[in-house]
Design a protein around this motif. Structure first.
Motif, mmCIF file in Angstrom:
data_model
loop_
_atom_site.group_PDB
_atom_site.id
_atom_site.type_symbol
_atom_site.label_atom_id
_atom_site.label_comp_id
_atom_site.label_asym_id
_atom_site.label_seq_id
_atom_site.Cartn_x
_atom_site.Cartn_y
_atom_site.Cartn_z
ATOM 1 N N VAL A 1 59.091 40.402 23.310
ATOM 2 C CA VAL A 1 57.635 40.305 23.396
ATOM 3 C C VAL A 1 57.260 39.767 24.771
ATOM 4 O O VAL A 1 57.348 38.570 25.036
ATOM 5 C CB VAL A 1 57.066 39.395 22.284
ATOM 6 C CG1 VAL A 1 55.569 39.185 22.483
ATOM 7 C CG2 VAL A 1 57.327 40.024 20.923
ATOM 8 N N VAL A 2 56.891 40.667 25.616
ATOM 9 C CA VAL A 2 56.344 40.310 26.926
ATOM 10 C C VAL A 2 55.014 41.025 27.018
ATOM 11 O O VAL A 2 54.968 42.264 27.046
ATOM 12 C CB VAL A 2 57.281 40.762 28.073
ATOM 13 C CG1 VAL A 2 56.636 40.497 29.424
ATOM 14 C CG2 VAL A 2 58.612 40.046 27.969
ATOM 15 N N PRO A 3 53.921 40.287 27.056
ATOM 16 C CA PRO A 3 52.602 40.943 26.993
ATOM 17 C C PRO A 3 52.386 41.923 28.129
ATOM 18 O O PRO A 3 53.036 41.857 29.180
ATOM 19 C CB PRO A 3 51.626 39.767 27.092
ATOM 20 C CG PRO A 3 52.396 38.574 26.671
ATOM 21 C CD PRO A 3 53.805 38.823 27.103
ATOM 22 N N GLN A 4 51.436 42.793 27.904
ATOM 23 C CA GLN A 4 51.075 43.770 28.925
ATOM 24 C C GLN A 4 50.416 43.069 30.116
ATOM 25 O O GLN A 4 49.832 41.996 29.967
ATOM 26 C CB GLN A 4 50.073 44.783 28.351
ATOM 27 C CG GLN A 4 50.541 45.500 27.109
ATOM 28 C CD GLN A 4 51.627 46.531 27.395
ATOM 29 O OE1 GLN A 4 52.024 46.739 28.543
ATOM 30 N NE2 GLN A 4 52.121 47.166 26.353
ATOM 31 N N THR A 5 50.511 43.709 31.255
ATOM 32 C CA THR A 5 49.749 43.222 32.402
ATOM 33 C C THR A 5 48.622 44.200 32.760
ATOM 34 O O THR A 5 47.865 43.940 33.677
ATOM 35 C CB THR A 5 50.648 43.010 33.632
ATOM 36 O OG1 THR A 5 51.150 44.267 34.068
ATOM 37 C CG2 THR A 5 51.800 42.076 33.312
ATOM 38 N N PRO B 1 49.575 45.738 22.532
ATOM 39 C CA PRO B 1 50.388 44.513 22.456
ATOM 40 C C PRO B 1 51.790 44.807 21.911
ATOM 41 O O PRO B 1 51.942 45.654 21.041
ATOM 42 C CB PRO B 1 49.609 43.633 21.464
ATOM 43 C CG PRO B 1 48.264 44.243 21.360
ATOM 44 C CD PRO B 1 48.412 45.705 21.652
ATOM 45 N N MET C 1 58.916 54.256 35.165
ATOM 46 C CA MET C 1 57.593 53.654 35.048
ATOM 47 C C MET C 1 57.456 52.597 33.958
ATOM 48 O O MET C 1 56.360 52.239 33.582
ATOM 49 C CB MET C 1 56.529 54.738 34.783
ATOM 50 C CG MET C 1 56.207 55.556 36.005
ATOM 51 S SD MET C 1 55.269 54.592 37.183
ATOM 52 C CE MET C 1 55.186 55.689 38.581
ATOM 53 N N PHE D 1 62.494 42.095 33.556
ATOM 54 C CA PHE D 1 61.082 41.745 33.400
ATOM 55 C C PHE D 1 60.668 41.775 31.932
ATOM 56 O O PHE D 1 59.917 40.924 31.469
ATOM 57 C CB PHE D 1 60.214 42.709 34.215
ATOM 58 C CG PHE D 1 58.738 42.494 34.070
ATOM 59 C CD1 PHE D 1 58.143 41.321 34.499
ATOM 60 C CD2 PHE D 1 57.924 43.467 33.503
ATOM 61 C CE1 PHE D 1 56.777 41.104 34.358
ATOM 62 C CE2 PHE D 1 56.559 43.261 33.362
ATOM 63 C CZ PHE D 1 55.991 42.078 33.790
ATOM 64 N N ARG E 1 64.170 40.106 27.475
ATOM 65 C CA ARG E 1 64.542 38.682 27.446
ATOM 66 C C ARG E 1 65.319 38.365 26.177
ATOM 67 O O ARG E 1 65.281 37.247 25.673
ATOM 68 C CB ARG E 1 63.283 37.834 27.575
ATOM 69 C CG ARG E 1 62.567 38.178 28.881
ATOM 70 C CD ARG E 1 61.301 37.437 29.122
ATOM 71 N NE ARG E 1 60.666 38.004 30.324
ATOM 72 C CZ ARG E 1 59.657 37.462 30.967
ATOM 73 N NH1 ARG E 1 59.139 36.334 30.557
ATOM 74 N NH2 ARG E 1 59.148 38.047 32.032
ATOM 75 N N ARG F 1 59.527 40.770 42.021
ATOM 76 C CA ARG F 1 58.856 39.478 42.261
ATOM 77 C C ARG F 1 58.563 38.739 40.962
ATOM 78 O O ARG F 1 58.410 37.520 40.939
ATOM 79 C CB ARG F 1 57.532 39.709 42.978
ATOM 80 C CG ARG F 1 57.664 39.735 44.470
ATOM 81 C CD ARG F 1 56.337 40.030 45.093
ATOM 82 N NE ARG F 1 55.370 38.973 44.898
ATOM 83 C CZ ARG F 1 54.053 39.144 45.045
ATOM 84 N NH1 ARG F 1 53.570 40.306 45.369
ATOM 85 N NH2 ARG F 1 53.234 38.123 44.865
ATOM 86 N N TRP F 2 58.412 39.506 39.892
ATOM 87 C CA TRP F 2 58.092 38.882 38.615
ATOM 88 C C TRP F 2 59.246 38.991 37.631
ATOM 89 O O TRP F 2 59.044 39.049 36.423
ATOM 90 C CB TRP F 2 56.797 39.480 38.057
ATOM 91 C CG TRP F 2 55.673 39.048 38.916
ATOM 92 C CD1 TRP F 2 55.112 39.739 39.934
ATOM 93 C CD2 TRP F 2 55.036 37.775 38.891
ATOM 94 N NE1 TRP F 2 54.147 38.982 40.543
ATOM 95 C CE2 TRP F 2 54.070 37.775 39.929
ATOM 96 C CE3 TRP F 2 55.166 36.625 38.102
ATOM 97 C CZ2 TRP F 2 53.258 36.679 40.185
ATOM 98 C CZ3 TRP F 2 54.354 35.538 38.365
ATOM 99 C CH2 TRP F 2 53.410 35.574 39.392
ATOM 100 N N GLN G 1 54.521 51.308 36.253
ATOM 101 C CA GLN G 1 53.064 51.424 36.217
ATOM 102 C C GLN G 1 52.417 50.100 36.604
ATOM 103 O O GLN G 1 51.307 50.076 37.136
ATOM 104 C CB GLN G 1 52.612 51.819 34.811
ATOM 105 C CG GLN G 1 53.326 53.052 34.320
ATOM 106 C CD GLN G 1 52.427 54.026 33.624
ATOM 107 O OE1 GLN G 1 51.240 54.016 33.837
ATOM 108 N NE2 GLN G 1 52.998 54.889 32.810
ATOM 109 N N GLU G 2 53.090 48.998 36.329
ATOM 110 C CA GLU G 2 52.494 47.682 36.580
ATOM 111 C C GLU G 2 52.815 47.140 37.967
ATOM 112 O O GLU G 2 52.433 46.016 38.290
ATOM 113 C CB GLU G 2 53.009 46.708 35.515
ATOM 114 C CG GLU G 2 52.590 47.111 34.125
ATOM 115 C CD GLU G 2 53.429 46.463 33.035
ATOM 116 O OE1 GLU G 2 53.199 45.277 32.755
ATOM 117 O OE2 GLU G 2 54.299 47.138 32.475
ATOM 118 N N ALA G 3 53.525 47.929 38.744
ATOM 119 C CA ALA G 3 53.946 47.444 40.060
ATOM 120 C C ALA G 3 52.738 47.212 40.972
ATOM 121 O O ALA G 3 51.728 47.890 40.849
ATOM 122 C CB ALA G 3 54.897 48.451 40.698
#
Lengths: 660, 141
Positions: free
Chosen positions: A135-139, A145, A182, A193, A196, A240-241, A271-273
């Motif tokens: 569970v890693v939320p969307q950015t 979710p 992506m 990322f 986990r 970076r994240w 896509q979140e890059a």
């Protein structure tokens, strides 16, 4: 193919057009059509429509040696479904339609690959959630979710992929492809990322790659005689994240290779890059180094690559240098499905280039079917109204205005057998676009290519293009009855009457005059208008050394900009430190400066030696009224009717050209 | 380090940031919650968030432990390095939300959208999302 039968372009681009072997398959060239876009043309429950089949016939006919059909989701629940009308392969009931697609590809001499796309983090579009390793939320707010996938679900998902692969093969496809592009499911397992987990599927890169390796094994066992391609990021751009760095990306490629995949397609970015990967602000060839690294690591594994590499000449050179083995291309073939044929015939100047507007993706992420700025027929192949068919009554047609709408209309109508004369009051074709292209901070050649394309094709079709030829009622009286139809494609202008009268002549300048270099820019400039015209000029002039501020009536800047490009303007404005005043209006344009009422209702003064009017736009429609009784048929087209921009101008021009 | 860092940034300071910019939160329903925490100390349950919570009358700042993504009871979560958080908190910064906006775009601040977009819109987040340029942030670029 013998030397003597080669076409001129095949000689010139001999690496691109060199036949090759891939396993047991003879491939006619080194071009792989990439499954870059899910079309959103299909039914909500995953069935392929006639619209899709017509589109796929065009794809099959592109001339690529390998053709990858767009991604189908493999699970009945739709957790893998990323797009509103994505095709499905979770049941045998879908097979007959895929048989047709495989048949089209084979008839055209291509090797048919079916992509299986489980979108993972970006999936579950019809559900209230998506599945991920952790569970890693969307950015990005667009997506659902996440829920953590269980081990049982992992096994089911892998099995569903293998079953979908078997169905694809049963439908006649030669091989399959899975994608870790992506941020899709495979990517989210591979990446730190989003992965986990603390079990055997998480932690080390070895563990994170386990899901991929098990999937490859399972698909290979299910379809043992058929190649499997895996798309893998050469760079996630998420490091970076906590995402994978490029070394880890290579390690994952090694894992895939060790599992026996038959080709690795190297991709770029999530896509979140935070940075561009495929937009026109990325220089062509920028990401080739990722393919080079993959090829160096895995010299025995065929590598496909094409991220931001739209030019066949560059692709040929890259192949010659051994950077990769197959040029994987999609978006340039959306813009011009004849790209490969034109390249083979040595007609590259006639190629309608992809300009990287990202209209295709902007529409997908608005849950709309994808279309193309440069190719108005894309997605409408099934509709007779979008076909260029011989005119029942060939006419003499005058096109007034040589901007994109007028030129598109002229070319389309000429192809149908009409005799075309284009009247352009300036000394060049291209309308305002020619000027704005020169101010584009991204890749100027892309927008400029639109104008050069129209020039080349107009010449080829023998259009009578008359420059410095302004049409007015007097001219019309002189040429009465010489034409059967007229098209007013005179574009738009800034409505200067909507702005305060300047207290000194020359202070207020039309944006078009700056764009076309008719007026030398000032040193301290106020740009009125926060849309694409105002922003493009503001960015360019600031880069050239002028001090610039932008005053916009709207609440936000970039309101008329393509959704996938808004962020780019916003970022440039920020990086260039151009002050913007939104919800504001100019109340006085006086000697030495302007007065505005800002969003808080406060009056502010700004020193300026030039005010550029880039808003509001209005169509140049006067000729419509003036010519009404001068000609049999009279039509309006493009920005002259409703100022909307390049995509709509081209599409309007084409549609009108198809029905004149 | 995180708790020390956030502890150094007093709640009154955070409250001041919120009080100076009430228009950003216009329309947000009571109970709406936005978190902010350091990327340098991210491990539940020891990590601490600053939480901005909408009440009937204003936004209120408070500290809360970060229980992990799967249990956290917030709508949005900003994560940044300590230096960035300090700049946002700094009372001399006249435009902290403009800074957040720029840094979110550059991914100097990562924004996790914990709740579905539709729910956020129902709870009155439209202005907030809009002002931070989040609706601009597409995909596949």
């Amino acid at each position: 193919m013998s030397q003597t039968t080669k076409k001129p372009g095949e000689e010139q681009l001999r690496h691109l057009f060199a036949p090759t072997k891939w396993g047991r398959f003879n491939i006619k060239n080194r071009i792989k059509y990439g499954a870059c876009c899910v079309s959103n043309y299909n039914t909500r429950d995953g069935f392929i429509t006639e619209r899709e089949l017509s589109r796929t016939k065009v794809i099959a006919g592109t001339g690529c040696g390998i053709i990858t059909n767009q991604g189908a989701y493999p699970d009945p629940l739709g957790e893998g479904k990323a797009y509103f009308s994505q095709v499905a392969l979770f049941d045998d009931k879908f097979i007959p339609q895929f048989e047709k697609i495989a048949g089209y590809i084979h008839e055209a001499g291509g090797v048919a690959i079916q992509q299986i796309l489980h979108a993972g983090r970006y999936g579950g579009i019809d559900l209230g959630y998506c599945i991920q390793p952790s569970v890693v939320p969307q950015t990005l707010p667009h997506f659902r979710p996440p829920r953590e996938i269980t081990k049982e679900q992992i096994r089911d998902t892998i099995r569903q992929h293998a079953e979908a692969a078997k169905r694809a093969i049963k439908a006649g496809f030669d091989g399959t492809e899975i994608t870790s592009f992506m941020g899709y499911l495979l990517a989210s397992f591979n990446s730190k990322f989003t992965n986990r987990r603390t079990d055997e599927y998480g932690g080390s890169v070895e563990n994170r790659g386990r899901f991929m390796r098990e999937m490859i094994d399972c698909i290979k066992q299910a379809t043992p005689d058929h190649p499997l391609v895996v798309r893998l990021n050469g760079a996630e751009l998420m490091d970076r994240w906590g995402g994978n760095d490029e070394a880890e990306c290579l390690t994952l490629m090694q894992q895939a290779a060790d599992c026996g995949v038959d080709m690795i397609s190297v991709t770029v970015g999530w896509q979140e890059a935070p940075e561009s990967s495929i937009g026109r602000d990325v220089p062509p060839g920028h990401w080739n180094r990722l393919a080079v690294a993959a090829k160096k690591l895995l010299p025995q594994v065929p590598i496909a690559f094409g991220g931001r590499l739209p030019d066949p000449i560059m692709a040929d050179r890259s192949l010659a240098e051994g950077q990769f083995d197959f040029w994987e291309v999609c978006r340039p073939l959306l813009a011009d499905p004849d790209l490969v044929h034109k390249a083979a015939e040595g007609r590259l100047a006639e190629v309608r280039q992809c300009i990287g507007s990202l209209n295709c993706l902007s529409r997908l992420f608005r849950d709309l079917p994808y279309t193309c700025t440069m190719n108005p027929a894309l997605g409408h192949e099934v509709e007779p109204e979008y076909r260029v068919t011989p005119a029942a009554v060939p006419k003499k047609i005058m096109i007034i205005g040589a901007g994109p709408a007028g030129m598109e209309c002229a070319i389309t109508a000429a192809r149908r057998g009409h005799r075309i004369t284009v009247f352009e009051r300036s000394d060049r074709i291209g309308g305002s676009l020619a000027g704005y292209a020169a101010h584009d901070l991204a890749h100027k050649d892309d927008l400029a290519s639109v104008v050069s394309y129209y020039g080349v094709i107009a010449k080829k079709l023998g259009l009578d293009v008359r420059l410095n030829a302004e049409v007015d009622p007097k001219l019309m009286r002189g040429i009465l009855h010489q034409f059967d139809a007229a098209v007013v494609a005179t574009g738009a202008r800034i409505d200067m009457h909507a702005l305060p009268v300047p207290e000194e002549p020359g202070l207020l300048v039309d944006a078009r005059d700056i764009a076309l270099a008719r007026v030398r820019p000032g040193r301290k400039i106020v740009v009125i208008g926060g849309g694409k015209i105002g922003l493009t000029l503001a960015e360019s002039l600031k880069t050239s050394g002028s001090e610039v501020i932008v005053v916009a009536a709207e609440k936000r800047i970039a309101g008329d900009v393509m959704p996938s490009w808004k962020w780019r303007h916003a970022a440039w404005i920020e990086e260039l430190e151009i002050p913007t005043y939104t919800n504001s209006r100019v109340t006085r344009i006086g000697k030495g400066g302007v007065t505005i009422i800002d969003g808080k209702g406060q009056e502010q003064q700004f020193e300026a030696d030039m005010v550029i009017a880039a808003w509001p736009s209005r169509g140049n429609q006067e000729l419509v009224a003036e010519l009404e009784w001068s000609i049999d048929e009279l039509h309006g087209c493009g920005d002259a009717m409703v100022p909307r921009g390049l995509t709509q101008a081209i599409h309007d021009g084409y549609r009108l050209g198809c029905r004149l | 380090m995180l708790r020390k860092q956030l502890g150094d940034l007093d709640l009154a300071g955070w409250q001041s940031v919120l009080d100076r910019h009430p228009m950003i939160f216009v329309g947000m329903q009571p109970g709406s919650r936005i978190g902010l925490m350091s990327k340098d100390d991210f491990d539940p349950p020891t990590a601490t968030m600053v939480v901005w919570e909408a009440t009937e009358t204003a936004m209120r700042a408070k500290y809360e432990p970060f229980p992990g993504f799967d249990q956290v009871k917030i709508d949005l979560l900003f994560i940044a390095d300590d230096a960035t958080i300090c700049r946002v908190h700094d009372g001399t910064n006249p435009t902290p939300f403009a800074e957040i906006k720029a840094k979110v775009r550059r991914r100097d601040i990562l924004l996790y959208v914990v709740k579905p977009r539709q729910q956020l819109l129902d709870w009155g987040y439209e202005e907030f999302l809009d002002s931070l340029g989040l609706v601009f942030m597409g995909a596949c670029r």
